[in-house]
Design a protein around this motif. Structure first.
Motif, PDB file in Angstrom:
ATOM      1  N   SER A  22      -1.348  -6.522  -1.502  1.00  0.00           N
ATOM      2  CA  SER A  22      -2.763  -6.346  -1.164  1.00  0.00           C
ATOM      3  C   SER A  22      -3.108  -7.066   0.135  1.00  0.00           C
ATOM      4  O   SER A  22      -3.958  -6.609   0.900  1.00  0.00           O
ATOM      5  CB  SER A  22      -3.655  -6.838  -2.307  1.00  0.00           C
ATOM      6  OG  SER A  22      -3.427  -8.212  -2.574  1.00  0.00           O
ATOM      7  N   GLY A 283      -7.076  -2.897  -9.090  1.00  0.00           N
ATOM      8  CA  GLY A 283      -6.227  -3.280  -7.979  1.00  0.00           C
ATOM      9  C   GLY A 283      -4.737  -3.119  -8.200  1.00  0.00           C
ATOM     10  O   GLY A 283      -4.276  -2.594  -9.216  1.00  0.00           O
ATOM     11  N   SER A 284      -3.983  -3.626  -7.226  1.00  0.00           N
ATOM     12  CA  SER A 284      -2.533  -3.421  -7.192  1.00  0.00           C
ATOM     13  C   SER A 284      -1.749  -4.487  -7.945  1.00  0.00           C
ATOM     14  O   SER A 284      -0.576  -4.296  -8.254  1.00  0.00           O
ATOM     15  CB  SER A 284      -2.051  -3.393  -5.732  1.00  0.00           C
ATOM     16  OG  SER A 284      -2.369  -4.617  -5.087  1.00  0.00           O
TER      17      SER A 284
END
Length: 504
Positions: A22, A283-284
């Motif tokens: 990210s 998110g990642s």
């Protein structure tokens, strides 16, 4: 080289030892953009470009697991008020580990062996300043990059004031509007984190860097003061106005590129959503599938009760009791989904990339921060009226439903669109701004005129505490002198009166 001898084919080195993908999403567009403008860009990172442009050369860091889909949500079940201090030590360990790995890597050995004269070095300044030692050895100007809001230890090196009365510390997660208690906690957090960085991180980094390059290497605590410029992944529309020197450049949203075509099924799911879409993505790094069963089922039941369709980034092939109005996928093009006109709500962990994309696309949010700067981003979006905060501990069917329905109200939509306008409308694109400044730093050999002399001041002098001390001593001395004088005059009058009585 002076500005009138400007070079157009610069040799640029990027050093990015942190294994968080990210973070690299912020750095990568700048590095690619520089190569596409005709510069020679060499990048040391864990994330080699899959289709690099001409002039972009990867020297990959290998042998280390990257931080992607690696956070188990069980760790957030029992958080305490002092959790942000525990997070500091997590970052401290990450920083030491990444520094040690990179200094010993074949990638760095290759860079040092090539003996290239770089015009400028771009490096991440996050939880360690390890790469400043490398930059010192290569004798090139440095541009620091922060993929989040500035850390407490970034302010001094850029000659910036720490003003905890309205600038919230990254770790604590408050907005600019703080109560007296909030300001006290913010003051303590800012200065405690800064002190902890100096006490723990800098000595540990010095030890690793000096072991690699020799004990005559200056401390990284001094080397960071040579940072010519800092690129920060923030924008005033989302994070608030701050007293930034010209050497700190806001590049929030630089990672946001032109929209790409969506998968056919996903496009159809969005286009046919007559009542809109709620998009859920954490998110990642966070694995949504690690949600406790009770929380997972609560979100599923809430989604089933919505008239809107729901898209959920879910890292598994199946989801128990998945309702017909829900679309799941292990990976989703977040920016392209958010900017679809039918997306009405974004349920997010408030990571800065997702928060920036929500601001860019003008989508109201339900923010569930988990760690790091996510609390800060969530507080900022709430304070700006484009979202609400749903704490992880409070997730159940009713709170999920209530939060979504709340941000579907018109005022949240209007506020999100107002922020979107400010976020998008700039004199130049974030990428063009970044490239201009990289070329400027290179062509002025470090942009010395940008450097504030306050960078080299002690904080005691910077905040005029020496002046206040002198004034305090003068005031105290004057008060004591005046008091003694008054006492002497009073005693003299008393003695005179006594003498007069005796003579009568």
């Amino acid at each position: 080289m002076p500005v009138d001898g400007r070079r157009h084919n610069l040799k640029i080195l990027g050093l990015f030892p942190h294994p968080g993908v990210s973070h690299f999403h912020f750095f990568h567009p700048i590095l690619r953009g520089l190569a596409e403008r005709g510069h020679d860009v060499t990048v040391v990172s864990h994330f080699p470009d899959k289709s690099p442009p001409v002039g972009y050369t990867d020297i990959p860091l290998t042998g280390k697991e990257t931080l992607s889909n690696s956070v188990d949500l069980k760790v957030f079940e029992n958080r305490r008020f002092y959790n942000h201090f525990l997070e500091f030590f997590m970052l401290y360990e990450w920083g030491k580990d990444a520094c040690n790995h990179t200094l010993r890597s074949e990638a760095l050995y290759k860079v040092m062996r090539q003996k290239v004269r770089y015009d400028v070095i771009l490096l991440e300044q996050f939880n360690s300043d390890c790469m400043m030692g490398v930059a010192h050895m290569l004798q090139a100007p440095v541009i620091g990059l922060s993929s989040c809001a500035m850390m407490p230890w970034h302010y001094e090196r850029m000659g910036m004031p720490i003003i905890p009365s309205y600038i919230p510390a990254l770790f604590l997660g408050q907005s600019e509007d703080m109560t007296l208690g909030g300001r006290l906690a913010n003051w303590i957090t800012f200065h405690a984190m800064n002190a902890m960085y100096k006490l723990f991180t800098i000595p540990a980094t010095d030890s690793l860097v000096q072991y690699k390059f020799g004990h005559d290497m200056p401390s990284v605590g001094e080397l960071v003061k040579e940072t010519s410029l800092m690129f920060v992944n923030q924008h005033f529309s989302l994070s608030g106005a701050k007293p930034l020197p010209p050497s700190v450049i806001e590049l929030g949203g630089v990672h946001i590129q032109k929209a790409k075509p969506l998968d056919v099924d996903l496009q159809k799911f969005l286009d046919n959503a007559d009542n809109g879409v709620v998009f859920i993505s954490w998110g990642s790094m966070i694995k949504a599938e690690t949600l406790p069963v009770a929380k997972r089922d609560a979100i599923v039941r809430a989604a089933k009760r919505l008239k809107q369709r729901v898209i959920w980034k879910w890292e598994n092939e199946t989801l128990a009791n998945k309702p017909d109005n829900m679309y799941i996928s292990k990976w989703l093009p977040q920016r392209d989904i958010l900017c679809h006109p039918n997306v009405k709500v974004f349920m997010t962990h408030a990571g800065l990339m997702g928060s920036s994309e929500a601001a860019y696309c003008g989508v109201p949010v339900v923010a569930t921060p988990m760690y790091g700067d996510q609390f800060l981003n969530a507080a900022a979006m709430k304070q700006r009226g484009m979202g609400v905060v749903l704490n992880y501990e409070d997730i159940d069917e009713n709170t999920v439903l209530k939060s979504i329905k709340k941000v579907l109200e018109k005022q949240y939509f209007d506020n999100a669109k107002m922020i979107s306008y400010a976020y998008k409308h700039r004199p130049n694109t974030a990428l063009d701004t970044a490239i201009w400044w990289v070329e400027y730093v290179a062509n002025t050999e470090g942009a010395p005129l940008l450097k504030s002399s306050s960078t080299y001041m002690s904080r005691f002098v910077y905040y005029s505490l020496d002046i206040y001390t002198v004034l305090g001593l003068v005031g105290f001395t004057s008060a004591v002198t005046w008091g003694l004088l008054m006492r002497k005059i009073k005693n003299a009058k008393r003695n005179k009166a006594t003498t007069k009585v005796k003579s009568n």
